[in-house]
Write an enzyme that holds these catalytic residues in place. Structure first.
Site, PDB file in Angstrom:
ATOM      1  N   ASP A  56       1.128   0.796   3.273  1.00 36.61           N
ATOM      2  CA  ASP A  56       2.496   1.145   3.186  1.00 36.61           C
ATOM      3  C   ASP A  56       2.906   3.008   3.310  1.00 36.61           C
ATOM      4  O   ASP A  56       4.024   3.252   3.998  1.00 36.61           O
ATOM      5  CB  ASP A  56       3.085   0.676   1.554  1.00 36.61           C
ATOM      6  N   ASP A  93       0.049   9.823   2.139  1.00 31.51           N
ATOM      7  CA  ASP A  93      -0.386  10.345   0.978  1.00 31.51           C
ATOM      8  C   ASP A  93      -0.569  11.585   1.307  1.00 31.51           C
ATOM      9  O   ASP A  93      -0.452  12.497   2.748  1.00 31.51           O
ATOM     10  CB  ASP A  93       0.364   9.734  -0.224  1.00 31.51           C
TER      11      ASP A  93
HETATM   12  P1  5GP Z   1      -3.139   9.085  -0.183  1.00 29.59           P
HETATM   13  O1  5GP Z   1      -4.113   8.540  -1.147  1.00 29.59           O
HETATM   14  O2  5GP Z   1      -2.852   8.843   0.279  1.00 29.59           O
HETATM   15  O3  5GP Z   1      -2.691   9.728  -1.217  1.00 29.59           O
HETATM   16  O4  5GP Z   1      -1.882   7.620  -1.444  1.00 29.59           O
HETATM   17  C1  5GP Z   1      -1.918   6.093  -1.420  1.00 29.59           C
HETATM   18  C2  5GP Z   1      -0.988   5.500  -1.542  1.00 29.59           C
HETATM   19  O5  5GP Z   1      -0.854   5.853  -3.223  1.00 29.59           O
HETATM   20  C3  5GP Z   1      -0.434   4.376  -1.107  1.00 29.59           C
HETATM   21  O6  5GP Z   1      -0.986   3.671  -0.079  1.00 29.59           O
HETATM   22  C4  5GP Z   1       0.682   4.073  -1.807  1.00 29.59           C
HETATM   23  O7  5GP Z   1       0.063   3.055  -2.222  1.00 29.59           O
HETATM   24  C5  5GP Z   1       0.651   5.365  -2.842  1.00 29.59           C
HETATM   25  N1  5GP Z   1       1.995   6.681  -2.824  1.00 29.59           N
HETATM   26  C6  5GP Z   1       1.660   7.551  -2.028  1.00 29.59           C
HETATM   27  N2  5GP Z   1       2.445   7.766  -2.445  1.00 29.59           N
HETATM   28  C7  5GP Z   1       3.487   6.768  -3.024  1.00 29.59           C
HETATM   29  C8  5GP Z   1       5.139   7.010  -2.420  1.00 29.59           C
HETATM   30  O8  5GP Z   1       5.716   7.417  -3.227  1.00 29.59           O
HETATM   31  N3  5GP Z   1       5.822   5.692  -4.027  1.00 29.59           N
HETATM   32  C9  5GP Z   1       4.422   5.139  -3.796  1.00 29.59           C
HETATM   33  N4  5GP Z   1       6.006   3.782  -4.552  1.00 29.59           N
HETATM   34  N5  5GP Z   1       3.986   4.853  -3.808  1.00 29.59           N
HETATM   35  C10 5GP Z   1       2.375   6.093  -2.871  1.00 29.59           C
HETATM   36 MG    MG Z   2      -1.006   1.211  -0.374  1.00 28.12          MG
END
Ligand code: 5GP
Ligand code: MG
Ligand code: MG
Length: 191
Positions: A107, A110
């Site tokens: 999705d 981040d």
């Molecule tokens: P990362 O490991 O890259 O920091 O984040 C991974 C997961 O965190 C994403 O796949 C998502 O499920 C969740 N996430 C990151 N940013 C957002 C956001 O702005 N909104 C939502 N709902 N989930 C997020």
């Molecule tokens: Mg995700």
């Protein structure tokens, strides 16, 4: 009470998302043309549950070659809006991906922690390439560089500003996943 009532602003409408997915799907269809002719080289779409379920569904319908479909689950977020660090794989893929071309469907990317963890996991299971297809990308928040495997490519729908977004599969405390668009919650919803 309507689901929309908690949304302050829409960032990408249902139509905008659909149009962009058509473009990505035709890019993927072109890139993977050569791999789809025999069953041993059928590419595998692996959705990261739960957030990618809607994106994977719409993307898969627009891809013009046979694909295998599976899901993996990684947990890092808890119920808040900030990552709690190292993700762990809480539900593995069912399909044997050894020697396969994998497209990991996310999705949103981040910090990149979840993706990096998943990519090394899929690599260790013997995937011969790992590409990433994410609906949204927040490059300004990246902490870990995303290392693709083999000839893997990085496909993205839109660059996302540094807001916590919901909808189109993405949640806040497991809610708002069934919005057909991506939006920003009213600040009072976090309190
Ligand atoms: P990362 O490991 O890259 O920091 O984040 C991974 C997961 O965190 C994403 O796949 C998502 O499920 C969740 N996430 C990151 N940013 C957002 C956001 O702005 N909104 C939502 N709902 N989930 C997020
Ligand atoms: Mg995700
Ligand atoms: Mg979440």
């Amino acid at each position: 009470m309507a689901l929309d009532d908690d949304i302050e602003r829409i960032l990408w409408s249902e139509q905008e998302i659909s149009d962009r997915i058509s473009e990505i799907a035709s890019e993927i269809s072109d890139d993977f043309k050569g791999f789809s002719s025999s069953s041993s080289s059928t590419p595998v779409l692996i959705g990261v549950a739960t957030g990618a379920f809607m994106f994977l569904s719409d993307l898969a319908k627009k891809i013009k070659f046979p694909v295998l479909i599976d899901f993996v689950r990684a947990e890092s977020y808890g119920s808040g809006t900030q990552s709690n660090g190292a993700p762990r794989i809480s539900c593995d893929v069912k399909i044997d991906i050894k020697g396969k071309h994998v497209i990991l469907v996310e999705d949103i990317v981040d910090t990149g922690n979840t993706l990096s963890c998943l990519i090394s996991h899929l690599k260790s299971k013997g995937a011969c390439s790992v590409s990433v297809c994410t609906l949204l990308d927040k490059p300004t928040r990246r902490k870990v560089e995303v290392q693709l495997v083999g000839e893997g490519k990085f496909y993205k729908g839109f660059e996302c500003p540094d807001y916590f977004v919901v909808g189109y599969g993405m949640d806040f405390a497991e809610l708002y996943r069934n919005l057909a668009y991506v939006g920003v919650l009213k600040p009072e919803m976090y309190q």
